[in-house]
Design an enzyme around this catalytic site. Structure first.
Site, PDB file in Angstrom:
ATOM      1  N   TRP A  42       0.809  -1.223   0.000  1.00  0.00           N
ATOM      2  CA  TRP A  42       0.000   0.000   0.000  1.00  0.00           C
ATOM      3  C   TRP A  42       0.838   1.267   0.000  1.00  0.00           C
ATOM      4  CZ3 TRP A  42      -4.426  -0.467  -2.055  1.00  0.00           C
ATOM      5  CH2 TRP A  42      -5.064  -1.712  -1.999  1.00  0.00           C
ATOM      6  N   ASP A  75      -1.584   6.499   6.176  1.00  0.00           N
ATOM      7  CA  ASP A  75      -2.691   5.644   5.757  1.00  0.00           C
ATOM      8  C   ASP A  75      -2.997   4.684   6.901  1.00  0.00           C
ATOM      9  OD1 ASP A  75      -4.396   3.777   4.675  1.00  0.00           O
ATOM     10  OD2 ASP A  75      -3.166   3.321   2.925  1.00  0.00           O
ATOM     11  N   LYS A 103     -12.653  -1.545   7.038  1.00  0.00           N
ATOM     12  CA  LYS A 103     -11.995  -2.506   7.919  1.00  0.00           C
ATOM     13  C   LYS A 103     -12.513  -2.300   9.352  1.00  0.00           C
ATOM     14  CE  LYS A 103      -8.683  -2.195   4.446  1.00  0.00           C
ATOM     15  NZ  LYS A 103      -8.847  -3.324   3.557  1.00  0.00           N
TER      16      LYS A 103
END
Lengths: 361, 361
Positions: free
Chosen positions: B102, B172, B196
């Site tokens: 990511w 992030d 999530k």
């Protein structure tokens, strides 16, 4: 539980059958031990849901194979920013025809990236009519011509597809997609936020002629690139899966009900009921839009004064007719009559309007 | 109806209480005659839902008043494109620390807009450790420093907040937000897709220190401008209302359960159960991540061969343990243990792992 007739301009009423299905599936979808909102977008289960939604939408709207269908997060406003990034080079000329609030929004999003030429503007006329095709000043070298097929706030709608020659015609169909048969092949791009006729808020659809995906566009992040989304079946990143599933249920419902031909009939009947109540009121109710371009989806109208307007909003709500207050940009009343609003809802509104006039006229 | 333990990396398991509330509300919310997904984002009813969600999120994460909270459509990938547009001038240097997949994605989205300096890169080490702070090559004039707080695929997590001086730290937190107490004031921007720990897919959150909203950034559409979203309480356009409502229910559930301190305890307990099953297996199960940065949220691990891996995936599903197949980028098994997964779920997985090893080891 009492569901009212809901005239919201969007997010808007959904078919009760779709909501009941979503309710039944909420804790567990299809016996898999989890809700559809809890599983990976890359799971076989979700991919099947997504693919079926696309297949059904292609069937509903008769989308030719040479068009890609993109399912994207964000609404029409986001797409209005992505259009110049994908279809035009930096600073290239693009033509916009403005017939209401949303045409102006489209220009606002595009201006940082391209040279926007306003080919025609209905604002000097108070957005009471769509500028005639003959009056449009189109550029020789425009990357595309943009129109707003239906103006949700001002209540105007194209009743024909304008001919713009070989330049791709790009149209915001957010509030009228799937309301009647449409010849997709006349357009370069058709786009729509889903929250009026296609299903829930939180997902949008772009129908893009595939040759336009070959345009280089201008520097942009991969996530803003139509080509990347097309190449990955709109799963470049995690898409809004529940919203996509709900869109699929809504599209399936429209097919089951008879498709766009049937909704064209219902929408003509519904809008006729309300326009008749306006036109037959002897001026008590007033709609200022040129008859030839009156919207079948969103009908703004006015009462003689503010007090009556406020009373109309309040009493209609009491009568089980929701969300009739007009948009603040124009005031008055607005009735949105999307596909999921039954004919009985429009009839109930027309009846209420006559009764209200009798009591207050 | 049988709900299984769901280890999906996202979209991921949600609290059953939240799903039950959504199910109860699906046809009519709060006696208003319509579902929450059918009403205007500008209605008093929805604005109250949205404002409560923000207030509860501020309480849950102890967000200081000098931070704006933006609720946006699109996921973390979209935010990764918006960061350089809003925080940096065109071509300005930005520093990225890469600790997994990511981090690389974040760079990919930023590259069209800024000069990306990779300050440290864990890839040469196979993403088995987070590069030590002392090794980072930070620029003198970076607009910001970007890190990935938890790598969902590779299973690494910062267990401290790195000091980067006066340059804003942008993180992030998609897969670890709200998993434990966090000092927001140490960051310039914290961002996360909701799917999530915060609720459903289809909405993301950006927590932005307000002084950063004063940065001019670079030319961009209004819909890509953090300032515009902040000025309009994230209602610049139609937001994903149902997703926002679901996020609100999930945040409220986390507060009711005891807040982030309680989830820190549960997450420590859950991850310890699974890591103990790995570490106690005598090498039958293998996790390659440096112990100091092992993720509490996503635990990738490997079996001796592909056949056993496939059997593990298949048998665990039969046993009611869903979505344990590893991400294709790394293979093997991955167990995601987000807030909504109960401790009993992690215990069931650990028990299954021991039983599977006994039968196959």
């Amino acid at each position: 539980m009492t569901r009212a007739y809901n005239f919201s301009a969007g997010p808007a009423t959904l078919p009760e059958a779709v909501l009941r299905q979503a309710q039944a599936d909420m804790l567990e979808w299809n016996g898999i031990g989890a809700s559809i909102v809890e599983i990976s977008h890359r799971s076989a289960d979700f991919i099947a849901v997504a693919a079926q939604a696309e297949a059904d939408l292609r069937k509903l709207l008769w989308i030719p194979d040479d068009y890609a269908v993109l399912f994207l997060s964000g609404g029409a406003t986001t797409l209005q920013a992505l259009l110049p990034l994908n279809l035009a080079t930096a600073g290239q000329t693009v033509d916009y025809v403005v017939s209401g609030h949303w045409g102006k929004t489209a220009i606002k999003q595009a201006r940082p990236y391209v040279k926007v030429q306003v080919a025609a503007d209905g604002e000097p006329g108070g957005f009471h009519d769509i500028p005639a095709r003959e009056s449009w000043q189109l550029s020789d070298d425009a990357a595309y011509v943009h129109i707003t097929a239906n103006e949700t706030i001002h209540g105007l709608e194209y009743r024909y597809t304008p001919d713009v020659g070989t330049v791709p015609l790009v149209a915001d169909f957010s509030s009228s997609i799937a309301s009647e048969p449409l010849d997709v092949s006349r357009y370069g791009v058709i786009y729509a936020g889903a929250q009026k006729n296609l299903g829930p808020v939180g997902i949008s659809v772009a129908i893009v002629r595939r040759d336009l995906l070959e345009r280089s566009g201008q520097p942009r992040a991969d996530i803003f690139d139509f080509r990347s989304h097309a190449a990955r079946d709109s799963m470049l990143n995690t898409p809004p899966t529940w919203n996509w599933y709900m869109l699929g249920l809504t599209v399936k419902w429209m097919l089951d009900e008879g498709g766009v031909e049937e909704f064209a009939r219902r929408n003509a009947a519904k809008s006729a009921l309300v326009y008749q109540a306006i036109d037959g009121s002897g001026g008590f109710y007033r709609n200022d839009i040129a008859h030839a371009v009156r919207s079948r989806m969103n009908i703004p109208f006015f009462l003689p004064d503010e007090d009556l307007t406020a009373r109309f909003v309040s009493e209609s709500k009491q009568a089980g007719l929701l969300a009739l207050k007009g948009h603040k940009a124009v005031g008055g009343i607005r009735a949105s009559l999307y596909n999921a609003l039954p004919v009985a809802g429009a009839q109930a509104l027309a009846d209420f309007m006559r009764d209200f006039q009798q009591r207050n006229g």
